[in-house]
Design a protein around this motif. Sequence first.
Motif, mmCIF file in Angstrom:
data_model
loop_
_atom_site.group_PDB
_atom_site.id
_atom_site.type_symbol
_atom_site.label_atom_id
_atom_site.label_comp_id
_atom_site.label_asym_id
_atom_site.label_seq_id
_atom_site.Cartn_x
_atom_site.Cartn_y
_atom_site.Cartn_z
ATOM 1 N N SER A 25 -3.428 3.888 -2.892
ATOM 2 C CA SER A 25 -4.692 3.540 -2.345
ATOM 3 C C SER A 25 -5.410 4.629 -2.016
ATOM 4 C CB SER A 25 -4.257 2.516 -1.282
ATOM 5 O OG SER A 25 -3.429 1.410 -1.647
ATOM 6 N N GLY A 26 -5.068 5.818 -1.484
ATOM 7 C CA GLY A 26 -6.174 6.858 -1.035
ATOM 8 C C GLY A 26 -5.127 8.092 -0.366
ATOM 9 N N THR B 219 0.808 -1.207 0.120
ATOM 10 C CA THR B 219 -0.049 0.070 0.100
ATOM 11 C C THR B 219 0.802 1.122 0.089
ATOM 12 O OG1 THR B 219 -1.644 -1.061 1.359
ATOM 13 C CG2 THR B 219 -1.785 1.115 1.315
ATOM 14 N N ASN B 220 0.632 2.154 -0.940
ATOM 15 C CA ASN B 220 1.251 3.603 -0.988
ATOM 16 C C ASN B 220 -0.086 4.370 -0.763
ATOM 17 O OD1 ASN B 220 4.103 2.659 -1.666
ATOM 18 N ND2 ASN B 220 2.674 1.942 -3.449
ATOM 19 N N VAL B 221 0.253 5.558 0.066
ATOM 20 C CA VAL B 221 -0.694 6.489 0.212
ATOM 21 C C VAL B 221 -0.105 7.891 -0.165
ATOM 22 C CG1 VAL B 221 -2.180 5.346 2.046
ATOM 23 C CG2 VAL B 221 -0.192 6.852 2.880
ATOM 24 N N LEU B 222 -1.300 8.874 -0.282
ATOM 25 C CA LEU B 222 -0.754 10.488 -0.371
ATOM 26 C C LEU B 222 -1.211 11.223 0.938
ATOM 27 C CD1 LEU B 222 -0.114 12.837 -2.188
ATOM 28 C CD2 LEU B 222 -2.411 12.501 -2.957
ATOM 29 N N GLY B 223 -0.211 11.836 1.509
ATOM 30 C CA GLY B 223 -0.667 12.497 2.649
ATOM 31 C C GLY B 223 -0.346 13.984 2.569
ATOM 32 N N ILE B 224 -1.491 14.647 2.924
ATOM 33 C CA ILE B 224 -1.481 16.276 2.732
ATOM 34 C C ILE B 224 -1.828 16.764 4.071
ATOM 35 C CG2 ILE B 224 -2.558 18.313 1.655
ATOM 36 C CD1 ILE B 224 -3.560 16.369 -0.545
ATOM 37 N N ASP B 225 -0.795 17.649 4.350
ATOM 38 C CA ASP B 225 -0.618 18.345 5.779
ATOM 39 C C ASP B 225 -0.988 19.759 5.485
ATOM 40 O OD1 ASP B 225 -0.750 18.308 8.543
ATOM 41 O OD2 ASP B 225 1.533 18.561 8.529
ATOM 42 N N ILE B 226 -1.922 20.243 6.034
ATOM 43 C CA ILE B 226 -2.490 21.536 5.797
ATOM 44 C C ILE B 226 -2.181 22.514 6.771
ATOM 45 C CG2 ILE B 226 -4.295 23.245 5.317
ATOM 46 C CD1 ILE B 226 -4.577 21.222 3.115
ATOM 47 N N ASP C 249 4.916 4.719 2.231
ATOM 48 C CA ASP C 249 4.343 3.374 1.972
ATOM 49 C C ASP C 249 3.575 3.028 3.425
ATOM 50 O OD1 ASP C 249 6.424 2.612 3.985
ATOM 51 O OD2 ASP C 249 7.809 1.624 2.450
ATOM 52 N N ALA C 250 3.151 1.917 3.489
ATOM 53 C CA ALA C 250 2.495 1.747 4.857
ATOM 54 C C ALA C 250 3.293 1.425 6.051
ATOM 55 C CB ALA C 250 1.629 0.263 4.581
ATOM 56 N N ALA D 181 -0.468 10.862 5.923
ATOM 57 C CA ALA D 181 -0.457 9.479 5.637
ATOM 58 C C ALA D 181 -1.090 8.545 6.632
ATOM 59 C CB ALA D 181 1.071 8.959 5.295
ATOM 60 N N SER D 182 -0.873 9.034 7.710
ATOM 61 C CA SER D 182 -1.523 8.148 8.819
ATOM 62 C C SER D 182 -3.151 8.271 8.642
ATOM 63 C CB SER D 182 -1.403 8.831 10.252
ATOM 64 O OG SER D 182 0.125 8.921 10.487
ATOM 65 N N VAL D 183 -3.744 9.614 8.369
ATOM 66 C CA VAL D 183 -5.057 9.483 8.370
ATOM 67 C C VAL D 183 -5.660 8.884 6.900
ATOM 68 C CG1 VAL D 183 -6.899 11.303 7.444
ATOM 69 C CG2 VAL D 183 -5.288 11.838 9.251
ATOM 70 N N ALA D 184 -4.699 8.795 5.965
ATOM 71 C CA ALA D 184 -5.151 7.928 4.661
ATOM 72 C C ALA D 184 -5.175 6.348 5.010
ATOM 73 C CB ALA D 184 -3.879 8.352 3.736
ATOM 74 N N LEU D 185 -3.968 6.076 6.006
ATOM 75 C CA LEU D 185 -4.134 4.483 6.285
ATOM 76 C C LEU D 185 -5.123 4.229 7.143
ATOM 77 C CD1 LEU D 185 -0.151 4.304 6.789
ATOM 78 C CD2 LEU D 185 -1.625 3.046 4.913
ATOM 79 N N ASN D 186 -5.516 4.944 8.189
ATOM 80 C CA ASN D 186 -6.459 4.743 8.948
ATOM 81 C C ASN D 186 -7.888 4.637 8.246
ATOM 82 O OD1 ASN D 186 -7.787 4.325 11.930
ATOM 83 N ND2 ASN D 186 -8.587 6.465 11.417
ATOM 84 N N GLY D 187 -8.161 5.662 7.189
ATOM 85 C CA GLY D 187 -9.330 5.641 6.555
ATOM 86 C C GLY D 187 -9.512 4.376 5.523
ATOM 87 N N LEU D 188 -8.356 3.747 5.214
ATOM 88 C CA LEU D 188 -8.304 2.484 4.383
ATOM 89 C C LEU D 188 -8.449 1.438 5.355
ATOM 90 C CD1 LEU D 188 -5.143 3.172 1.944
ATOM 91 C CD2 LEU D 188 -7.803 3.010 1.260
ATOM 92 N N TYR D 189 -7.863 1.408 6.601
ATOM 93 C CA TYR D 189 -8.213 0.502 7.651
ATOM 94 C C TYR D 189 -9.665 0.394 7.920
ATOM 95 C CZ TYR D 189 -8.077 -1.792 12.208
ATOM 96 O OH TYR D 189 -8.169 -2.471 13.368
#
Length: 332
Positions: A69-70, A6-13, A24-25, A317-325
Amino acid sequence: MSSDNTNVLGIDIGGTKIAVCITDAKGNILASDRIASGAAAPYEEALPQVVYLAQALIKKAGLKHDDISGCGICAPGPLDMAGGRIMKSPNMSWDAVPIRDDLVAGLSMPVFMDNDANAGVLAEWFFGCAKGKTDVIYLTMSTGVGGGIVAGGKLLAGTTGIAGELGHIVLDPNGPLCGCGQLGCLEAFCGGRSVALQLQDKLRFRPDHAMYRLPDVQGKLENLNFQAVREGAKLGIPLAVEMWNEICLRLAQGIGICMVTFNPQMIVLGTAAFYAGDFMLQPVLAQLPRFAWKEFRDSCEVCITGLGPKVGELAGASVALNGLYEAGKITL
Ligand SMILES: [Zn+2]
């Protein structure tokens, strides 16, 4: 699908930058960059830049669109979780912007969002010292005090998605004014902004005070901040010692409430504790028996973030992984 590929995109505003990264995960950063104007720029200008940068970084990481993935957005509150919107806050010009739906449209992938304190507990849970645990609390300790709670192996959201505002537990209804308008919140006692204001109030008309002679203060009122209290306390300046003791006592009180309420395995302390180390942790632990039974204390490790400033990099990225989880698309 496991999380291995799994790879994810993280955006920190943030108010002063928008950080975008591909990970990656395991939290390895494959590509990252930032937009310097941050959320100070109008949303209509910033959004296309974020989409463009995300697509460029996917290529730079040697990946294709379908390898991601997200996407996770981490933003300072307040957030409208149901509507996927970032609401107006003091450091940002954006007001009720529907960023989640706009990024779903712009990036054609699932997009999840959460606030920085929840992202903090997720980063510790996925990548940090809380890996493999099921009951974890994270307290951001910077300008404010934010909280994130993982209970029973799941991020606690609450009925409107704003659970975990641990910085705004009222510890003393006659205490100092908090930025939120209440009196005596944990944040009013321990938050960087609040501590700085209290110190400046005490010393505004006392230019000869020893605190002004601290190296980082340089005689300036505006430099009398949380760090100055810490450094002054280390040197034994009585006013700073008294304030530091109060900070540690109130933090212990807040941690005790968390222990008694959630019976966590671990409570992780963020930025200010990262920089203060044992000088903060030891007095907090010493006060803790006043606020939580031995049974709670014995089953809970209170520790300082091991990720340090990296928490911020991995937030989206953590938010993305949690959403997918939570969507059942990956396992931990
Ligand atoms: Zn408050």
